[in-house]
Design a protein around this motif. Structure first.
Motif, PDB file in Angstrom:
ATOM      1  N   VAL A 214       0.810  -1.230   0.000  1.00  0.00           N
ATOM      2  CA  VAL A 214       0.000   0.000   0.000  1.00  0.00           C
ATOM      3  C   VAL A 214       0.837   1.271   0.000  1.00  0.00           C
ATOM      4  O   VAL A 214       0.290   2.372  -0.158  1.00  0.00           O
ATOM      5  CB  VAL A 214      -0.966   0.018   1.198  1.00  0.00           C
ATOM      6  N   GLY A 215       2.155   1.163   0.191  1.00  0.00           N
ATOM      7  CA  GLY A 215       2.998   2.350   0.206  1.00  0.00           C
ATOM      8  C   GLY A 215       2.593   3.308   1.309  1.00  0.00           C
ATOM      9  O   GLY A 215       2.434   2.916   2.469  1.00  0.00           O
ATOM     10  N   ASP A 216       2.380   4.571   0.951  1.00  0.00           N
ATOM     11  CA  ASP A 216       2.062   5.614   1.921  1.00  0.00           C
ATOM     12  C   ASP A 216       0.569   5.931   1.978  1.00  0.00           C
ATOM     13  O   ASP A 216       0.170   7.031   2.387  1.00  0.00           O
ATOM     14  CB  ASP A 216       2.840   6.888   1.580  1.00  0.00           C
ATOM     15  N   ALA A 217      -0.259   4.979   1.594  1.00  0.00           N
ATOM     16  CA  ALA A 217      -1.703   5.238   1.496  1.00  0.00           C
ATOM     17  C   ALA A 217      -2.317   5.659   2.827  1.00  0.00           C
ATOM     18  O   ALA A 217      -3.250   6.476   2.848  1.00  0.00           O
ATOM     19  CB  ALA A 217      -2.425   4.002   0.957  1.00  0.00           C
ATOM     20  N   VAL A 218      -1.822   5.133   3.942  1.00  0.00           N
ATOM     21  CA  VAL A 218      -2.377   5.497   5.248  1.00  0.00           C
ATOM     22  C   VAL A 218      -2.156   6.983   5.532  1.00  0.00           C
ATOM     23  O   VAL A 218      -3.010   7.643   6.138  1.00  0.00           O
ATOM     24  CB  VAL A 218      -1.743   4.642   6.361  1.00  0.00           C
ATOM     25  N   ILE A 219      -1.050   7.522   5.070  1.00  0.00           N
ATOM     26  CA  ILE A 219      -0.699   8.912   5.333  1.00  0.00           C
ATOM     27  C   ILE A 219      -1.284   9.848   4.280  1.00  0.00           C
ATOM     28  O   ILE A 219      -1.818  10.922   4.599  1.00  0.00           O
ATOM     29  CB  ILE A 219       0.838   9.068   5.363  1.00  0.00           C
ATOM     30  N   GLU A 220      -1.224   9.442   3.026  1.00  0.00           N
ATOM     31  CA  GLU A 220      -1.604  10.334   1.934  1.00  0.00           C
ATOM     32  C   GLU A 220      -3.107  10.350   1.638  1.00  0.00           C
ATOM     33  O   GLU A 220      -3.569  11.195   0.868  1.00  0.00           O
ATOM     34  CB  GLU A 220      -0.848   9.946   0.664  1.00  0.00           C
ATOM     35  N   HIS A 221      -3.863   9.453   2.235  1.00  0.00           N
ATOM     36  CA  HIS A 221      -5.305   9.452   1.992  1.00  0.00           C
ATOM     37  C   HIS A 221      -5.876  10.838   2.318  1.00  0.00           C
ATOM     38  O   HIS A 221      -5.505  11.461   3.322  1.00  0.00           O
ATOM     39  CB  HIS A 221      -5.984   8.389   2.863  1.00  0.00           C
ATOM     40  N   PRO A 222      -6.768  11.358   1.514  1.00  0.00           N
ATOM     41  CA  PRO A 222      -7.237  12.739   1.702  1.00  0.00           C
ATOM     42  C   PRO A 222      -8.099  12.969   2.931  1.00  0.00           C
ATOM     43  O   PRO A 222      -8.261  14.120   3.356  1.00  0.00           O
ATOM     44  CB  PRO A 222      -8.035  13.009   0.420  1.00  0.00           C
ATOM     45  N   ILE A 223      -8.671  11.944   3.539  1.00  0.00           N
ATOM     46  CA  ILE A 223      -9.596  12.166   4.655  1.00  0.00           C
ATOM     47  C   ILE A 223      -8.908  12.576   5.957  1.00  0.00           C
ATOM     48  O   ILE A 223      -9.330  13.545   6.589  1.00  0.00           O
ATOM     49  CB  ILE A 223     -10.491  10.929   4.859  1.00  0.00           C
ATOM     50  N   PRO A 224      -7.889  11.890   6.445  1.00  0.00           N
ATOM     51  CA  PRO A 224      -7.329  12.287   7.748  1.00  0.00           C
ATOM     52  C   PRO A 224      -6.688  13.671   7.692  1.00  0.00           C
ATOM     53  O   PRO A 224      -5.934  13.976   6.776  1.00  0.00           O
ATOM     54  CB  PRO A 224      -6.282  11.204   8.036  1.00  0.00           C
ATOM     55  N   ARG A 225      -7.005  14.491   8.699  1.00  0.00           N
ATOM     56  CA  ARG A 225      -6.431  15.834   8.771  1.00  0.00           C
ATOM     57  C   ARG A 225      -5.255  15.884   9.738  1.00  0.00           C
ATOM     58  O   ARG A 225      -4.604  16.927   9.864  1.00  0.00           O
ATOM     59  CB  ARG A 225      -7.497  16.850   9.207  1.00  0.00           C
ATOM     60  N   LEU A 226      -5.022  14.793  10.435  1.00  0.00           N
ATOM     61  CA  LEU A 226      -3.910  14.698  11.381  1.00  0.00           C
ATOM     62  C   LEU A 226      -3.366  13.287  11.351  1.00  0.00           C
ATOM     63  O   LEU A 226      -4.129  12.321  11.391  1.00  0.00           O
ATOM     64  CB  LEU A 226      -4.384  15.049  12.796  1.00  0.00           C
ATOM     65  N   ILE A 227      -2.034  13.168  11.273  1.00  0.00           N
ATOM     66  CA  ILE A 227      -1.365  11.877  11.414  1.00  0.00           C
ATOM     67  C   ILE A 227      -0.515  11.934  12.678  1.00  0.00           C
ATOM     68  O   ILE A 227       0.346  12.810  12.831  1.00  0.00           O
ATOM     69  CB  ILE A 227      -0.470  11.557  10.198  1.00  0.00           C
ATOM     70  N   SER A 228      -0.780  11.003  13.592  1.00  0.00           N
ATOM     71  CA  SER A 228       0.006  10.884  14.819  1.00  0.00           C
ATOM     72  C   SER A 228       0.907   9.662  14.681  1.00  0.00           C
ATOM     73  O   SER A 228       0.419   8.539  14.538  1.00  0.00           O
ATOM     74  CB  SER A 228      -0.919  10.736  16.030  1.00  0.00           C
ATOM     75  N   GLY A 240       6.433  13.418   8.090  1.00  0.00           N
ATOM     76  CA  GLY A 240       6.300  14.871   8.189  1.00  0.00           C
ATOM     77  C   GLY A 240       6.336  15.544   6.831  1.00  0.00           C
ATOM     78  O   GLY A 240       5.582  16.497   6.571  1.00  0.00           O
ATOM     79  N   GLU A 241       7.198  15.054   5.956  1.00  0.00           N
ATOM     80  CA  GLU A 241       7.277  15.609   4.601  1.00  0.00           C
ATOM     81  C   GLU A 241       5.978  15.382   3.839  1.00  0.00           C
ATOM     82  O   GLU A 241       5.483  16.283   3.150  1.00  0.00           O
ATOM     83  CB  GLU A 241       8.451  14.974   3.844  1.00  0.00           C
ATOM     84  N   LEU A 242       5.420  14.179   3.970  1.00  0.00           N
ATOM     85  CA  LEU A 242       4.159  13.886   3.275  1.00  0.00           C
ATOM     86  C   LEU A 242       3.013  14.724   3.829  1.00  0.00           C
ATOM     87  O   LEU A 242       2.165  15.215   3.073  1.00  0.00           O
ATOM     88  CB  LEU A 242       3.821  12.402   3.406  1.00  0.00           C
ATOM     89  N   CYS A 243       2.983  14.897   5.141  1.00  0.00           N
ATOM     90  CA  CYS A 243       1.924  15.719   5.736  1.00  0.00           C
ATOM     91  C   CYS A 243       2.051  17.170   5.282  1.00  0.00           C
ATOM     92  O   CYS A 243       1.039  17.833   5.001  1.00  0.00           O
ATOM     93  CB  CYS A 243       1.973  15.631   7.259  1.00  0.00           C
ATOM     94  N   GLY A 244       3.274  17.665   5.198  1.00  0.00           N
ATOM     95  CA  GLY A 244       3.468  19.024   4.688  1.00  0.00           C
ATOM     96  C   GLY A 244       3.022  19.144   3.241  1.00  0.00           C
ATOM     97  O   GLY A 244       2.371  20.121   2.854  1.00  0.00           O
ATOM     98  N   LYS A 245       3.344  18.152   2.462  1.00  0.00           N
ATOM     99  CA  LYS A 245       2.963  18.149   1.045  1.00  0.00           C
ATOM    100  C   LYS A 245       1.451  18.201   0.886  1.00  0.00           C
ATOM    101  O   LYS A 245       0.925  18.884  -0.003  1.00  0.00           O
ATOM    102  CB  LYS A 245       3.520  16.897   0.376  1.00  0.00           C
ATOM    103  N   HIS A 246       0.737  17.484   1.735  1.00  0.00           N
ATOM    104  CA  HIS A 246      -0.719  17.384   1.615  1.00  0.00           C
ATOM    105  C   HIS A 246      -1.452  18.335   2.568  1.00  0.00           C
ATOM    106  O   HIS A 246      -2.667  18.212   2.742  1.00  0.00           O
ATOM    107  CB  HIS A 246      -1.165  15.942   1.858  1.00  0.00           C
ATOM    108  N   ILE A 247      -0.731  19.251   3.172  1.00  0.00           N
ATOM    109  CA  ILE A 247      -1.298  20.271   4.058  1.00  0.00           C
ATOM    110  C   ILE A 247      -2.156  19.626   5.140  1.00  0.00           C
ATOM    111  O   ILE A 247      -3.349  19.931   5.310  1.00  0.00           O
ATOM    112  CB  ILE A 247      -2.128  21.339   3.279  1.00  0.00           C
ATOM    113  N   LYS A 248      -1.554  18.693   5.863  1.00  0.00           N
ATOM    114  CA  LYS A 248      -2.241  18.128   7.017  1.00  0.00           C
ATOM    115  C   LYS A 248      -1.299  18.156   8.212  1.00  0.00           C
ATOM    116  O   LYS A 248      -0.069  18.201   8.062  1.00  0.00           O
ATOM    117  CB  LYS A 248      -2.762  16.720   6.744  1.00  0.00           C
ATOM    118  N   LYS A 249      -1.860  18.141   9.376  1.00  0.00           N
ATOM    119  CA  LYS A 249      -1.090  18.264  10.615  1.00  0.00           C
ATOM    120  C   LYS A 249      -0.428  16.932  10.973  1.00  0.00           C
ATOM    121  O   LYS A 249      -0.947  15.860  10.651  1.00  0.00           O
ATOM    122  CB  LYS A 249      -2.037  18.699  11.736  1.00  0.00           C
TER     123      LYS A 249
END
Length: 490
Positions: A214-228, A240-249
């Motif tokens: 699945v690669g980074d699907a858990v992080i890059e999915h458009p629904i979550p607004r925060l990844i802990s 952190g780089e992926l969250c910055g790219k997709h404008i999520k916290k």
């Protein structure tokens, strides 16, 4: 009370089922190395269904009366307390926790869930004065929406729960990806407890994807607004780089290279006892564990002699034995990595003053003396290996402690609290404990690191802030004059 059963499934949209991925994860007991379960991996489609389910359920959960949400959380606390021994046994088998460590972890799990139960009644708003006549400014605290939680193997239940409990309590939906080595304690048991507590179906989801599928699907999915995320710094940097790219916290609790400073006026026996606990608790597999011990040169030999003497008495072996302090590391690869660093440190001039031995996945304590430049001091060992370093002054000890990319935790032993605090304030790290050891966590206190040890803070009011957002709504009660107002146009 009937023990929870069928602990090998994904939990998606309120249904316990196999994933649709192509990989089967073998869950092995780290001590016996026997397979205790097989988990079918989640596919990209499963990940999407989990996030869609969390999003749908969250809309209704947010509307629930805060007292009702608090009641569900309080029931979860009661379930965790009543199933404590059951969960402890799973921690021993799933993660190799000693009985002592598993008890500590359950204390943390219960405490953070109890604290989170107060959050629904603490989501206060504000009314703020306005520059504009006739305007009322309202500030509302609201859920973020959906939170993705990626957990580690070392304190799997607690380090997931410290995100899951605050997220649910503040009205969010949650999708959890446990470490594949600890699927039961890192996710499945948490979902079972909240399911029993009455959390709406679909609000909390547990998925077990294989990264190769699945690669980074858990992080890059458009629904979550925060990844802990809790885990290694290289992976955290990528997230952190992926969250910055997709404008999520993102909240990132990453690696540590924590130092215990022993000053010249410290009580040496007390410092040694702290070092034993802070280094060897859960075999050193703790992000807050002591990695380096920096001792004033006048007390160096005394400290090393006593540290070695006491380390030899630590009970090592079967984590089911209630007196065991050091049990198995998570897998054979961890032992091989640590032994390579010990060998390299010796090549760099370090001396092994206590040579451990390896029995299966169990490693007995190793103690080295050397400089801050040897491999065992430069790298986070995440195992029962300590490097003791000499310093000529407080200033040199502080410089050595700060000579690392990490800044998570630390400790200072001094003859007076005031001297200890003076030194502690000069260490660039998120947490320092005076006349104690570095492994501390409390539900009301800000927990987090500096530098490459992460971003954000957990605990108490900080968790409430991390898992919510603010919305400004203003009310204009009387007509506001503007350049387009009739008086201006006449």
């Amino acid at each position: 009370m009937k023990p929870y059963e069928d602990l090998t499934k994904n939990y998606i949209a309120g249904i316990w089922r196999d994933g649709n991925g192509q990989t089967t994860h073998e869950n092995r007991n780290p001590y016996h190395n026997e397979v205790i379960g097989e988990v079918k991996s989640a596919s990209k489609e499963d990940i999407d269904e989990a996030y869609q389910s969390a999003k749908k359920a969250q809309v209704e959960w947010e509307k629930r009366n805060p007292f009702e949400r608090a009641s569900v959380m309080e029931k979860a606390v009661h379930i965790l307390e009543s199933r404590r021994e059951e969960f402890i046994q799973h921690l021993i088998q799933d993660s190799g926790s000693s009985y002592i460590k598993a008890n500590v972890e359950m204390d943390f799990v219960i405490a953070i869930t109890r604290e989170a139960a107060s959050f629904p009644l603490r989501m206060h708003g504000e009314i703020v004065p306005s520059l504009i006549a006739g305007k009322e400014n309202r500030i509302y605290r609201k859920p973020i929406g959906v939170v993705g939680v990626i957990g580690p193997f070392n304190f799997p239940m607690y380090l997931a729960m410290r995100s899951v409990a605050p997220a649910i309590a503040t009205g969010n939906g949650v999708v959890v990806k446990p470490d594949k080595q600890t699927p039961i304690t890192g996710g499945i048991l948490i979902a079972k407890a909240f399911e029993e507590a009455g959390v709406p179906k679909g609000l909390l989801n547990i998925i077990h994807p294989a990264v190769k599928e699945v690669g980074d699907a858990v992080i890059e999915h458009p629904i979550p607004r925060l990844i802990s995320f809790t885990g290694s710094t290289p992976v955290g940097r990528h997230i952190g780089e992926l969250c910055g790219k997709h404008i999520k916290k993102s909240i990132l609790e990453l690696g540590g290279n924590n130092a215990l400073l022993v000053l010249e006026d410290a009580d040496i026996e007390r410092a040694v006892n702290s070092a034993l606990f802070g280094k060897f608790m859960h075999n050193g597999q703790i992000c807050m564990a002591i990695n380096r011990i920096i001792v004033h040169q006048s007390k160096f030999d005394e400290f090393v002699d006593l540290f070695v003497k006491k380390a030899k008495t630590i009970k090592v072996g079967d984590p089911q034995d209630k007196d065991t302090l050091i049990g198995p590391l998570i897998n054979k690869g961890a032992i091989e990595r640590i032994l390579r660093d010990i060998e390299k440190a010796q090549e760099q001039g370090a001396n092994v003053v206590l040579e451990g031995k390896v029995e299966g996945n169990v490693m007995h304590p190793y103690i080295l003396t050397g400089t801050n430049d040897v491999a065992t001091a430069k790298n986070e060992m995440f195992g029962p290996v300590a490097t003791v370093i000499s310093a000529d002054s407080d200033e040199e000890a502080i410089d050595i402690a700060n000579d690392t990319q990490y800044g998570l935790s630390g400790a200072v032993h001094a003859g007076s609290p005031e001297r200890g605090v003076k030194v502690a304030k000069q260490i660039v790290t998120g947490m320092v404990h005076v006349n104690d050891q570095s492994v501390n966590d409390e539900p009301l206190i800000a927990f987090g690191g500096e530098k490459d040890s992460g971003l954000g803070r957990f605990g108490g009011e900080r968790s409430l802030e991390e898992f919510t957002t603010m919305q400004w709504i203003s009310i204009q009660s009387e007509e506001r004059e503007s350049p387009y107002h009739a008086n201006y146009l006449d």
